[in-house]
Design an enzyme around this catalytic site. Structure first.
Site, mmCIF file in Angstrom:
data_model
loop_
_atom_site.group_PDB
_atom_site.id
_atom_site.type_symbol
_atom_site.label_atom_id
_atom_site.label_comp_id
_atom_site.label_asym_id
_atom_site.label_seq_id
_atom_site.Cartn_x
_atom_site.Cartn_y
_atom_site.Cartn_z
ATOM 1 N N PRO A 186 -24.491 -1.706 -18.127
ATOM 2 C CA PRO A 186 -23.177 -2.131 -17.619
ATOM 3 C C PRO A 186 -22.925 -1.880 -16.132
ATOM 4 C CG PRO A 186 -22.982 -0.141 -18.935
ATOM 5 C CD PRO A 186 -24.400 -0.581 -19.062
ATOM 6 N N TYR B 80 -17.997 3.673 -8.049
ATOM 7 C CA TYR B 80 -19.226 4.168 -8.677
ATOM 8 C C TYR B 80 -19.642 5.459 -7.984
ATOM 9 C CZ TYR B 80 -19.541 -0.701 -10.317
ATOM 10 O OH TYR B 80 -19.283 -1.933 -10.885
ATOM 11 N N TYR C 111 -23.244 -8.590 -6.298
ATOM 12 C CA TYR C 111 -22.076 -8.078 -7.018
ATOM 13 C C TYR C 111 -21.119 -9.207 -7.389
ATOM 14 C CZ TYR C 111 -18.709 -4.549 -8.487
ATOM 15 O OH TYR C 111 -17.870 -3.762 -9.244
ATOM 16 N N HIS D 15 -9.490 -8.351 -6.875
ATOM 17 C CA HIS D 15 -10.094 -7.328 -6.019
ATOM 18 C C HIS D 15 -10.992 -7.964 -4.964
ATOM 19 C CE1 HIS D 15 -9.694 -3.488 -8.664
ATOM 20 N NE2 HIS D 15 -8.565 -4.151 -8.559
ATOM 21 N N LYS E 283 -22.160 -7.098 -15.348
ATOM 22 C CA LYS E 283 -22.657 -8.475 -15.379
ATOM 23 C C LYS E 283 -22.658 -9.105 -16.778
ATOM 24 C CE LYS E 283 -23.113 -9.243 -11.150
ATOM 25 N NZ LYS E 283 -21.680 -9.347 -10.914
HETATM 26 C C1 PHB Z 1 -15.100 -1.554 -16.687
HETATM 27 O O1 PHB Z 1 -14.002 -1.714 -16.132
HETATM 28 O O2 PHB Z 1 -15.181 -1.308 -17.900
HETATM 29 C C2 PHB Z 1 -16.328 -1.662 -15.867
HETATM 30 C C3 PHB Z 1 -16.219 -1.905 -14.495
HETATM 31 C C4 PHB Z 1 -17.364 -1.995 -13.734
HETATM 32 C C5 PHB Z 1 -18.594 -1.838 -14.306
HETATM 33 C C6 PHB Z 1 -18.707 -1.611 -15.672
HETATM 34 C C7 PHB Z 1 -17.571 -1.518 -16.462
HETATM 35 O O3 PHB Z 1 -19.706 -1.911 -13.544
#
Ligand code: PHB
Ligand code: APR
Length: 398
Positions: A297, A205, A393, A75, A301
């Site tokens: 989460p 998000y 990020y 990505h 990280k």
């Molecule tokens: C996930 O794919 O489980 C995932 C992706 C991004 C995040 C947290 C979890 O910030």
């Protein structure tokens, strides 16, 4: 008691312990892993799935990157949804071409386990609650455990505490020798894994008045979605239908229309916590990964921090055995903690920006929501702010 010797005993066969084992093996250092649970149990835990490029490079260096390259999704952007609008944020363009690889932690664990089997590396599973660490202030630490009714002892030069947040290593350090820093967030994440095509092809998000949501994926046919929920919610109260209905309210309306729903393969609630233990070394015992620190989460990280720790630790141990130098070992804790606190700050900030907080501290929900929206608006329209979020990020340093 049966007694054996090795150079390093690793406690815990999660991603930290397994990756450390692969890196030590590569350098020709003997080690044994002792794990409380069975291998299947470890593989059954569904966790995040976004690898920083530094983590992907480390898996390559350990010799376990082949399937990740074939099946992982590369990505170069993530997205934010707020105030009814979708904003794609390209990090690769801004951060010197650095990518992220979407590849589940379960798959990373699988590849590391297969690598151990292929190289005949010893992992003692199902050691249960009997695992104990001894004499780690000396140069002759030991790990003991009972398995199938028989007492065992492993003598080594070092112990690597890779046994997660609830492990025995950190818990064995005398109270006065360790300092804990902690924040518990007043909500959890309810996560669903489903064999449905992901509604967005990039990690997205959402900040909405009903709370946070995250749309992620494991492949083009497997979705991973989360919604913010109350910290005392019970997963039994969330039927699949209820989850999908709530999730739809937290993504953009066009995406909600095309969302393909299906039965959940896994559904669970995880609490959110920021935690750091200082220092990360006690004589001959080191803490690495979740044993030393937890991040919420948001930003994914956790696994990347664990990989960073074991990278530094493996180098320090190799230096000790091959160059008779203590320098890496002496600097392990300080070197890790700087990177850890940077990631703690980012994860805390991103969590605070995206979630609805029940504790409003003298402000009403409306004010809090407006502040978050103003910051998000600034973020997506300021090149300086975009540089900052994308720099964090992709991972500040490894
Ligand atoms: C996930 O794919 O489980 C995932 C992706 C991004 C995040 C947290 C979890 O910030
Ligand atoms: N003895 C032996 N093993 C133990 C003990 C013990 N007393 N206590 C815990 N363990 C094992 C657990 O069963 C688990 O398999 O240690 C392992 C720790 O694994 P994780 O909790 O996955 O921690 P870590 O390997 O540091 O992984 C860090 O992966 O788990 C995610 O959220 C985490 O993304 C982060 C990253």
């Amino acid at each position: 008691m049966k007694s054996i010797s090795t150079q390093v005993v690793i406690v815990g066969a999660g991603p930290s312990g397994l990756l450390l084992g692969a890196l030590l093996h590569k350098a020709g250092i003997d080690h044994i892993i002792v794990e409380r649970q069975s291998g299947d149990y470890v593989l059954g835990r569904i966790r995040a799935g976004v690898l920083e490029q530094g983590t992907a490079d480390l898996l390559d260096a350990a010799g376990v990157g082949e399937r990740m390259h074939k099946e992982g999704l590369k990505h170069d952007a993530f997205a934010l949804f707020f105030k009814g609008e979708f904003h794609r944020i390209n990090f690769a363009n801004r951060q010197g071409g650095k990518h992220m690889v979407v590849y589940g932690q379960t798959e990373v664990t699988h590849d590391l386990m297969d690598h151990r089997t292929a190289h005949g590396l010893q992992t003692i599973y199902e050691a249960g609650d009997s695992v104990a660490v001894h004499d780690f202030v000396s140069n002759h630490p030991r790990v003991t455990f009972t398995k199938d009714g028989e007492a065992h002892e492993i003598k080594a030069r070092f112990i690597a505490g890779c046994d997660g947040f609830h492990g025995v290593c950190r818990a064995s350090v005398p109270k006065g020798a360790i300092q804990n820093f902690e924040k518990v967030y007043p909500f959890g994440w309810l996560g669903v894994l489903a064999d449905t095509p992901p509604v967005y092809h990039e990690v997205t998000y959402s900040n909405t008045e009903r709370g946070f949501a995250l749309s992620s994926l494991r492949s083009m046919t497997r979705s991973r979605y989360y919604i913010q929920c109350g910290m005392n919610e019970k997963v039994e109260n969330w039927s699949d239908d209820r989850f999908w209905a709530e999730f739809k309210t937290r993504i953009d309306p066009d995406a909600a229309k095309r969302l393909v729903t299906g039965p959940s393969l896994e559904k669970s609630i995880a609490p959110l916590r920021s935690f750091v233990a200082e220092p990360m070394r006690f004589g001959s015992m080191f803490l690495a990964g979740d044993a030393a620190h937890i991040v919420p989460p948001t930003g994914a990280k956790g696994l990347n921090l664990a990989a960073g720790d074991v990278n530094v630790l493996s180098q320090a141990i190799v230096e000790y055995f091959q160059e008779q130098s203590n320098a890496g070992i002496e600097h392990y804790s300080a070197r890790c903690l700087r990177r850890v606190w940077n990631a703690e700050r980012f994860s805390w900030w991103f969590t605070s920006l995206m979630h609805k907080f029940p504790d409003t501290e003298g402000q009403n929900f409306g004010f809090q929501q407006k502040m978050q929206e103003a910051e998000l608006d600034y973020l997506v329209h300021s090149e300086a702010a975009l540089q900052s979020i994308t720099e964090n990020y992709v991972g500040l340093q490894h």
